[in-house]
Design a protein around this motif. Structure first.
Motif, short mmCIF file in Angstrom:
data_model
loop_
_atom_site.label_atom_id
_atom_site.label_comp_id
_atom_site.label_asym_id
_atom_site.label_seq_id
_atom_site.Cartn_x
_atom_site.Cartn_y
_atom_site.Cartn_z
N ASP A 227 48.30 57.99 42.85
CA ASP A 227 49.17 57.10 43.62
C ASP A 227 48.83 55.64 43.42
O ASP A 227 49.63 54.76 43.76
N TYR A 228 47.64 55.38 42.87
CA TYR A 228 47.19 53.99 42.72
C TYR A 228 47.39 53.49 41.29
O TYR A 228 47.23 54.24 40.32
N GLU A 229 47.69 52.21 41.19
CA GLU A 229 47.78 51.54 39.89
C GLU A 229 47.10 50.18 40.04
O GLU A 229 47.36 49.46 41.00
N ILE A 230 46.23 49.85 39.11
CA ILE A 230 45.43 48.64 39.21
C ILE A 230 45.69 47.73 38.02
O ILE A 230 45.68 48.18 36.86
N TYR A 231 45.92 46.46 38.31
CA TYR A 231 46.10 45.44 37.28
C TYR A 231 44.96 44.43 37.40
O TYR A 231 44.64 43.98 38.50
N THR A 232 44.38 44.06 36.26
CA THR A 232 43.32 43.06 36.28
C THR A 232 43.58 41.99 35.22
O THR A 232 44.21 42.25 34.19
N PHE A 233 43.06 40.81 35.51
CA PHE A 233 43.11 39.67 34.58
C PHE A 233 41.78 38.96 34.68
O PHE A 233 41.30 38.68 35.78
N PHE A 234 41.17 38.65 33.53
CA PHE A 234 39.85 38.03 33.54
C PHE A 234 39.80 36.94 32.47
O PHE A 234 39.98 37.21 31.29
N ASP A 235 39.58 35.71 32.91
CA ASP A 235 39.38 34.58 31.99
C ASP A 235 37.93 34.13 32.19
O ASP A 235 37.64 33.32 33.08
N GLU A 236 37.03 34.68 31.38
CA GLU A 236 35.60 34.42 31.59
C GLU A 236 35.22 32.95 31.45
O GLU A 236 34.44 32.44 32.26
N PRO A 237 35.72 32.22 30.43
CA PRO A 237 35.36 30.81 30.34
C PRO A 237 35.71 30.01 31.59
O PRO A 237 34.99 29.08 31.98
N LYS A 238 36.84 30.34 32.21
CA LYS A 238 37.26 29.64 33.42
C LYS A 238 36.71 30.27 34.69
O LYS A 238 36.96 29.78 35.79
N GLN A 239 35.96 31.37 34.52
CA GLN A 239 35.44 32.13 35.66
C GLN A 239 36.56 32.43 36.65
O GLN A 239 36.44 32.21 37.86
N SER A 240 37.65 32.95 36.11
CA SER A 240 38.82 33.30 36.92
C SER A 240 39.11 34.78 36.76
O SER A 240 39.19 35.29 35.64
N TYR A 241 39.26 35.46 37.88
CA TYR A 241 39.47 36.90 37.86
C TYR A 241 40.51 37.28 38.91
O TYR A 241 40.53 36.72 40.02
N ARG A 242 41.37 38.22 38.55
CA ARG A 242 42.40 38.69 39.48
C ARG A 242 42.51 40.21 39.36
O ARG A 242 42.58 40.75 38.26
#
Length: 425
Positions: free
Chosen positions: A344-359
């Protein structure tokens, strides 16, 4: 007779505001075990770090209580709630009658089973008195060990580190922040902590607090047989609901005091709110104890207005953590670590390591049920609205949310229709 509130924290302030909105005349008595005005426990780390002064630590001035016709009884311990006589018995034998009662006793520190935990230079981190003691001794501290790598422990450690103390965090799980964040987010935060120079030991726990023959603290022996020298040990594992009074009075108790949507305990004229209450969670759709500042105030407010006779349902609790670590902003809301095997679950991720940004966005069927943001948190409020209002998410909306483009125009038309036309149901 009067409204009586046991507890002098953020939930009690919410209750006072809720009562006074609908009842301006009946006296209110607030009983607090600590000898201090109501303060925000999340601010304890800022007080310890020296980022705020004691004046800003207090949530309300004395004028607030006077203007609301509230009598404060501080440094007062309640030993018993007598349901038959509708009286509270204090530790000095005084009896306080109540007409309607709110139990807002909050949480008490969880104390681990470590040999030698009782004694000087071992502190909890959920009460002002402990922060003040640490502040008094911090100039002489060289090394400290913080037991607990959750939110409370990490902020306690950062506060001491910023005071020039060499700090090591000890966490029994395999990573820090395991409850509020997922692996990737916790790893990003852990790297920021390491870059700042603070030590973290995961996968180990304290076995024994060691002192010399004079009783002076030497350090702590871990269960992997390593030894950490320390001038202070801070216990910051978390809190458990302080349900003793309710339990002994015969109220229904699980992890916290069980309440309905009106914050009513089921026992005549007795309500509960804050970290002691087990209330409905809007994400998990079950009753939970969620020890979060904003939830405590809102629960107190709804308890207060219901006590005053204005019946209204508490909109529900939502797990939320918004905190920065060494300047790295983070926010975690709702269900962020679901069972990976659940279809039932679906996970989306985004990771910009140089900017230390994660979603990280967690969807369950056609709804957003949780998210984590690290670094870039600008759209946190927008994501939260999708969870709070349980908006249905179609494929296109899910794609835009996952790409970091939430917009109020994605909200369903019927939501706006109800907001502008309250008579429409």
């Amino acid at each position: 007779m009067a409204y009586v509130i046991i507890g002098n924290g953020i939930a009690s302030l919410g209750a006072i505001d809720g009562i006074r909105k609908y009842d301006r005349d009946t006296p209110i008595i607030v009983i607090g075990a600590e000898n201090t005005a109501a303060y925000g426990k999340p601010l304890t780390s800022y007080l310890l770090a020296g980022r705020i002064n004691p004046e800003r630590f207090s949530m309300r001035s004395g004028d607030y209580y006077t203007g609301k016709d509230v009598t404060l009884k501080l440094a007062t311990y309640i030993e018993k709630i007598d349901l038959e006589t509708r009286e509270l018995l204090t530790s000095d034998g005084t009896k306080i009658p109540y007409e309607k009662l709110l139990i807002a006793t909050g949480g008490k520190p969880f104390v681990p089973e470590i040999k030698g935990v009782e004694g000087d230079d071992v502190y909890n981190f959920t009460a002002a008195k402990d922060a003040y003691k640490l502040i008094e001794s911090v100039k002489s501290l060289k090394r400290a060990v913080v037991i607990g790598g959750g939110l409370i422990g990490m902020k306690a450690a950062e506060s001491l580190y910023n005071r020039g103390v060499e700090v090591t965090v000890v966490e029994e799980r395999d990573r820090i922040l395991s409850l509020a964040y997922d692996d990737e987010a916790a790893g990003l935060i852990s790297r920021r902590v390491g870059e700042a120079g603070m030590m973290v030991r995961c996968g180990v726990n304290g076995r024994e607090i060691v002192r010399d023959k004079t009783g002076k603290l030497r350090g702590i022996l871990l269960d992997d047989k390593s030894f950490l020298e320390a001038d202070a040990i801070v216990l910051a594992i978390g809190v458990v609901s302080n349900v003793r009074l309710a339990e002994e009075a015969g109220l229904s108790v699980d992890k916290g005091i069980l309440v309905d949507d009106n914050m009513f305990t089921g026992v005549d004229n007795i309500y509960a709110a804050g970290d002691v209450a087990q209330a409905r969670d809007v994400v998990f759709d079950k009753d939970k104890v969620v020890p979060i500042w904003s939830n405590a105030y809102t629960q107190g407010y709804y308890a207060g207005r219901n006590m005053a006779g204005n019946k209204a349902a508490y909109p529900g609790t939502m797990s939320m953590s918004s905190i920065s670590f060494f300047g790295l902003p983070t926010i975690s809301v709702g269900e962020v670590n679901p069972d990976s095997a659940d279809p039932d679950y679906e996970i989306y991720t985004f990771f910009d390591e140089p900017k230390q940004s994660y979603r990280r966005l967690v969807f369950k069927k056609d709804q957003l049920v949780g998210y984590v943001l690290v670094g870039d948190i600008d759209f946190a409020g927008m994501y939260t609205s999708f969870i709070k209002f349980k908006f249905k998410v179609d494929a296109q909306t899910r794609k835009r949310l996952s790409e970091g483009e939430p917009d109020v125009l994605m909200w369903p038309d019927d939501f706006f229709n109800k907001a502008w036309n309250p008579e429409i149901h």
